[in-house]
Design a protein around this motif. Structure first.
Motif, PDB file in Angstrom:
ATOM      1  N   LYS A  62      17.871  -9.289   3.683  1.00 27.39           N
ATOM      2  CA  LYS A  62      16.630  -8.755   2.310  1.00 27.39           C
ATOM      3  C   LYS A  62      15.459  -9.660   2.597  1.00 27.39           C
ATOM      4  O   LYS A  62      15.517 -11.041   2.469  1.00 27.39           O
ATOM      5  CB  LYS A  62      17.396  -8.847   1.134  1.00 27.39           C
ATOM      6  CG  LYS A  62      17.365  -7.570   0.098  1.00 27.39           C
ATOM      7  CD  LYS A  62      18.109  -7.674  -0.898  1.00 27.39           C
ATOM      8  CE  LYS A  62      18.356  -6.280  -1.688  1.00 27.39           C
ATOM      9  NZ  LYS A  62      19.144  -6.365  -2.997  1.00 27.39           N
ATOM     10  N   GLY A  63      14.259  -9.131   2.247  1.00 27.33           N
ATOM     11  CA  GLY A  63      13.046  -9.836   2.400  1.00 27.33           C
ATOM     12  C   GLY A  63      12.392  -9.885   3.641  1.00 27.33           C
ATOM     13  O   GLY A  63      11.164 -10.113   3.442  1.00 27.33           O
ATOM     14  N   ARG A 110       2.624   1.997  10.556  1.00 27.76           N
ATOM     15  CA  ARG A 110       1.317   2.090   9.812  1.00 27.76           C
ATOM     16  C   ARG A 110       0.325   3.023  10.294  1.00 27.76           C
ATOM     17  O   ARG A 110      -0.563   3.521   9.652  1.00 27.76           O
ATOM     18  CB  ARG A 110       0.677   0.730   9.509  1.00 27.76           C
ATOM     19  CG  ARG A 110       1.131  -0.125   8.238  1.00 27.76           C
ATOM     20  CD  ARG A 110       0.762  -1.291   7.995  1.00 27.76           C
ATOM     21  NE  ARG A 110       1.795  -2.365   7.620  1.00 27.76           N
ATOM     22  CZ  ARG A 110       2.258  -1.936   6.421  1.00 27.76           C
ATOM     23  NH1 ARG A 110       2.019  -0.876   5.478  1.00 27.76           N
ATOM     24  NH2 ARG A 110       3.524  -2.443   5.792  1.00 27.76           N
ATOM     25  N   ASP A 114       9.154  -5.256   5.035  1.00 25.83           N
ATOM     26  CA  ASP A 114       8.056  -4.986   3.989  1.00 25.83           C
ATOM     27  C   ASP A 114       8.355  -4.150   3.132  1.00 25.83           C
ATOM     28  O   ASP A 114       9.264  -3.478   2.838  1.00 25.83           O
ATOM     29  CB  ASP A 114       6.871  -4.816   4.598  1.00 25.83           C
ATOM     30  CG  ASP A 114       6.702  -3.377   5.239  1.00 25.83           C
ATOM     31  OD1 ASP A 114       7.516  -2.848   5.099  1.00 25.83           O
ATOM     32  OD2 ASP A 114       5.699  -3.301   6.208  1.00 25.83           O
ATOM     33  N   GLU A 115       7.225  -3.774   2.115  1.00 28.14           N
ATOM     34  CA  GLU A 115       7.589  -2.811   0.973  1.00 28.14           C
ATOM     35  C   GLU A 115       7.843  -1.235   1.365  1.00 28.14           C
ATOM     36  O   GLU A 115       8.334  -0.445   0.656  1.00 28.14           O
ATOM     37  CB  GLU A 115       6.373  -2.813  -0.014  1.00 28.14           C
ATOM     38  CG  GLU A 115       5.181  -2.136   0.441  1.00 28.14           C
ATOM     39  CD  GLU A 115       4.186  -3.221   1.323  1.00 28.14           C
ATOM     40  OE1 GLU A 115       3.053  -2.679   1.395  1.00 28.14           O
ATOM     41  OE2 GLU A 115       4.790  -4.146   1.646  1.00 28.14           O
ATOM     42  N   ASP A 116       7.540  -1.048   2.528  1.00 24.98           N
ATOM     43  CA  ASP A 116       7.555   0.175   3.147  1.00 24.98           C
ATOM     44  C   ASP A 116       9.020   0.354   3.980  1.00 24.98           C
ATOM     45  O   ASP A 116       9.417   1.282   4.675  1.00 24.98           O
ATOM     46  CB  ASP A 116       6.884   0.659   4.276  1.00 24.98           C
ATOM     47  CG  ASP A 116       5.456   1.058   3.390  1.00 24.98           C
ATOM     48  OD1 ASP A 116       5.418   1.805   2.364  1.00 24.98           O
ATOM     49  OD2 ASP A 116       4.404   0.437   3.801  1.00 24.98           O
ATOM     50  N   ARG A 117       9.997  -0.784   3.789  1.00 26.38           N
ATOM     51  CA  ARG A 117      11.199  -0.886   4.429  1.00 26.38           C
ATOM     52  C   ARG A 117      11.060  -0.799   5.987  1.00 26.38           C
ATOM     53  O   ARG A 117      11.927  -0.183   6.650  1.00 26.38           O
ATOM     54  CB  ARG A 117      12.464   0.108   3.710  1.00 26.38           C
ATOM     55  CG  ARG A 117      12.793  -0.078   2.425  1.00 26.38           C
ATOM     56  CD  ARG A 117      13.534   0.782   2.016  1.00 26.38           C
ATOM     57  NE  ARG A 117      14.807   0.813   2.948  1.00 26.38           N
ATOM     58  CZ  ARG A 117      15.964   1.440   2.707  1.00 26.38           C
ATOM     59  NH1 ARG A 117      15.868   2.038   1.503  1.00 26.38           N
ATOM     60  NH2 ARG A 117      16.781   1.712   3.429  1.00 26.38           N
ATOM     61  N   LYS A 169       7.758   8.904   5.816  1.00 25.28           N
ATOM     62  CA  LYS A 169       8.810   7.927   5.843  1.00 25.28           C
ATOM     63  C   LYS A 169      10.048   8.856   5.820  1.00 25.28           C
ATOM     64  O   LYS A 169      10.942   8.497   6.545  1.00 25.28           O
ATOM     65  CB  LYS A 169       8.646   7.157   4.278  1.00 25.28           C
ATOM     66  CG  LYS A 169       7.786   6.269   4.316  1.00 25.28           C
ATOM     67  CD  LYS A 169       7.571   5.682   3.045  1.00 25.28           C
ATOM     68  CE  LYS A 169       8.712   4.365   2.827  1.00 25.28           C
ATOM     69  NZ  LYS A 169       8.486   3.658   1.721  1.00 25.28           N
TER      70      LYS A 169
END
Ligand SMILES: [Zn+2]
Length: 109
Positions: A27-28, A44, A31-34, A100
């Motif tokens: 976890k971590g 991206r 990024d925010e988009d997994r 996604k």
């Protein structure tokens, strides 16, 4: 023989699978988009292109409909730019989820 199962559960709760390659990372690390660090630049770039494609697909029928309404002339042409812009923005937002979802669907096959 409960140790392997426990370890797998630990991985399940603490790790997260990258949505692009499916590898499990702590976890971590995503990024925010997994997406993991390896996949993020590639995804991206793909996202940037396809979001506009989805947005255009949303706006196109709407735009055609407006062009046909235009003959009725009950609103000045420029007034339609606002809802069209809003539709494009909405398509842009939807495009993110579509890209996604598609990458997740492809990974699961
Ligand atoms: Zn990845």
């Amino acid at each position: 023989m409960s140790a392997p199962l426990e370890r797998r559960e630990e991985l399940h709760f603490q790790g997260m699978a990258c949505d692009a390659c499916g590898q499990v990372f702590p976890k971590g690390a995503l990024d925010e988009d997994r997406w993991c660090r390896d996949c993020a630049p590639r995804m991206r770039k793909r996202m940037a292109v396809w979001r506009h494609v989805v947005a255009a697909l949303v706006v196109l029928p709407f735009g055609i409909w407006i062009l046909r309404l235009d003959r009725l002339e009950f609103l000045p042409q420029a007034a339609w730019l606002l809802p069209l812009g809003a539709a494009y923005y909405l398509g842009f937002r939807i495009g993110r989820e579509v890209v996604k979802g598609y990458s997740r669907w492809r990974r699961s096959r």
